[in-house]
Design a protein around this motif. Structure first.
Motif, PDB file in Angstrom:
ATOM      1  N   GLU A   4      -4.571  -1.091  -0.790  1.00  0.00           N
ATOM      2  CA  GLU A   4      -4.458  -2.415  -1.383  1.00  0.00           C
ATOM      3  C   GLU A   4      -5.119  -3.361  -0.383  1.00  0.00           C
ATOM      4  OE1 GLU A   4      -0.792  -5.367  -2.633  1.00  0.00           O
ATOM      5  OE2 GLU A   4      -0.457  -3.210  -2.541  1.00  0.00           O
ATOM      6  N   VAL A   5      -5.904  -4.313  -0.862  1.00  0.00           N
ATOM      7  CA  VAL A   5      -6.670  -5.176   0.030  1.00  0.00           C
ATOM      8  C   VAL A   5      -6.032  -6.560   0.128  1.00  0.00           C
ATOM      9  CG1 VAL A   5      -8.935  -6.197   0.492  1.00  0.00           C
ATOM     10  CG2 VAL A   5      -8.780  -3.914  -0.535  1.00  0.00           C
ATOM     11  N   ALA A   6      -5.863  -7.024   1.363  1.00  0.00           N
ATOM     12  CA  ALA A   6      -5.357  -8.370   1.643  1.00  0.00           C
ATOM     13  C   ALA A   6      -6.467  -9.151   2.335  1.00  0.00           C
ATOM     14  CB  ALA A   6      -4.110  -8.294   2.518  1.00  0.00           C
ATOM     15  N   THR A  14       1.930 -11.934   3.806  1.00  0.00           N
ATOM     16  CA  THR A  14       2.979 -11.179   3.118  1.00  0.00           C
ATOM     17  C   THR A  14       2.874  -9.688   3.412  1.00  0.00           C
ATOM     18  OG1 THR A  14       3.021 -12.808   1.349  1.00  0.00           O
ATOM     19  CG2 THR A  14       3.984 -10.663   0.866  1.00  0.00           C
ATOM     20  N   GLY A  15       1.685  -9.150   3.418  1.00  0.00           N
ATOM     21  CA  GLY A  15       1.476  -7.738   3.728  1.00  0.00           C
ATOM     22  C   GLY A  15       2.367  -6.817   2.914  1.00  0.00           C
ATOM     23  N   LEU A  29      -5.109  -2.657   3.498  1.00  0.00           N
ATOM     24  CA  LEU A  29      -6.235  -3.067   4.335  1.00  0.00           C
ATOM     25  C   LEU A  29      -6.187  -4.580   4.484  1.00  0.00           C
ATOM     26  CD1 LEU A  29      -9.051  -2.707   5.709  1.00  0.00           C
ATOM     27  CD2 LEU A  29     -10.035  -2.887   3.404  1.00  0.00           C
ATOM     28  N   PHE A  30      -6.138  -5.045   5.715  1.00  0.00           N
ATOM     29  CA  PHE A  30      -6.147  -6.471   6.024  1.00  0.00           C
ATOM     30  C   PHE A  30      -7.549  -6.823   6.525  1.00  0.00           C
ATOM     31  CE2 PHE A  30      -1.879  -4.949   6.431  1.00  0.00           C
ATOM     32  CZ  PHE A  30      -1.068  -5.969   5.971  1.00  0.00           C
ATOM     33  N   GLN A  31      -8.226  -7.723   5.827  1.00  0.00           N
ATOM     34  CA  GLN A  31      -9.581  -8.111   6.227  1.00  0.00           C
ATOM     35  C   GLN A  31      -9.587  -9.564   6.678  1.00  0.00           C
ATOM     36  OE1 GLN A  31     -11.726  -7.097   2.580  1.00  0.00           O
ATOM     37  NE2 GLN A  31     -12.583  -5.333   3.647  1.00  0.00           N
ATOM     38  N   TYR A  32     -10.291  -9.823   7.779  1.00  0.00           N
ATOM     39  CA  TYR A  32     -10.398 -11.162   8.346  1.00  0.00           C
ATOM     40  C   TYR A  32     -11.850 -11.607   8.316  1.00  0.00           C
ATOM     41  CZ  TYR A  32      -5.679 -10.380  10.022  1.00  0.00           C
ATOM     42  OH  TYR A  32      -4.339 -10.124  10.077  1.00  0.00           O
ATOM     43  N   LYS A  46      10.750  -8.626   7.701  1.00  0.00           N
ATOM     44  CA  LYS A  46      11.033  -8.302   6.292  1.00  0.00           C
ATOM     45  C   LYS A  46      10.296  -7.051   5.811  1.00  0.00           C
ATOM     46  CE  LYS A  46      12.337 -12.912   4.765  1.00  0.00           C
ATOM     47  NZ  LYS A  46      12.131 -13.948   3.756  1.00  0.00           N
ATOM     48  N   THR A  47       9.852  -6.214   6.720  1.00  0.00           N
ATOM     49  CA  THR A  47       9.182  -4.969   6.361  1.00  0.00           C
ATOM     50  C   THR A  47      10.163  -3.829   6.596  1.00  0.00           C
ATOM     51  OG1 THR A  47       7.068  -5.917   6.999  1.00  0.00           O
ATOM     52  CG2 THR A  47       7.145  -3.535   6.742  1.00  0.00           C
ATOM     53  N   GLN A  48      10.358  -3.012   5.579  1.00  0.00           N
ATOM     54  CA  GLN A  48      11.391  -1.981   5.598  1.00  0.00           C
ATOM     55  C   GLN A  48      10.878  -0.595   5.956  1.00  0.00           C
ATOM     56  OE1 GLN A  48      13.552  -2.199   1.860  1.00  0.00           O
ATOM     57  NE2 GLN A  48      13.013  -4.357   1.684  1.00  0.00           N
ATOM     58  N   LEU A  49       9.584  -0.457   6.150  1.00  0.00           N
ATOM     59  CA  LEU A  49       8.974   0.856   6.356  1.00  0.00           C
ATOM     60  C   LEU A  49       8.526   1.053   7.800  1.00  0.00           C
ATOM     61  CD1 LEU A  49       6.611   0.632   3.260  1.00  0.00           C
ATOM     62  CD2 LEU A  49       8.812   1.797   3.365  1.00  0.00           C
TER      63      LEU A  49
END
Length: 120
Positions: A4-6, A14-15, A29-32, A46-49
């Motif tokens: 999934e692309v952010a 949010t990620g 995938l986080f792209q800057y 807030k990330t559970q994984l």
């Protein structure tokens, strides 16, 4: 691997927050738009994984891989950060141990492409 692309700030912010699971070969995938400094990193508020994160340079070469644990506090300021330790332009989050299980290491290059499906 399916990512999934952010691309937008709000998507990156949010990620994977609130997700309860990921399929074995799914991630984000986080792209800057610009190169990020080595001291910049991610947190797990807030990330559970349990996640792996690979920080990639401008050519998609893995500059560093970190393992990140969920932050179980309601206070964002109490969550640790996981700095890249190297300049990066994108990052990939996957389930914990994904990269080692696949034999993917620092120095490897990830080729990010898109799969085209025929129109109905």
């Amino acid at each position: 691997m399916t990512l999934e692309v952010a691309r937008e700030f709000s998507q990156r912010q949010t990620g994977l927050m609130g997700r309860e699971s990921l399929e074995e070969d799914e991630g984000m995938l986080f792209q800057y738009p610009d190169l990020q400094s080595p001291d910049r990193g991610f947190w797990m508020y807030k990330t559970q994984l349990d996640l792996d994160i690979a920080y990639l340079d401008e050519q998609g070469k893995i500059a560093s891989i970190r393992q990140m644990a969920p932050c179980e506090t309601d206070s964002a300021s109490s969550c640790p950060t996981y700095p890249a330790g190297a300049a990066f332009q994108s990052a990939v989050e996957m389930n914990l141990d994904f990269f080692s299980d696949q034999g993917i290491e620092v120095g490897d290059r990830l080729m990010i492409g898109t799969e085209h499906c025929p129109s109905p």
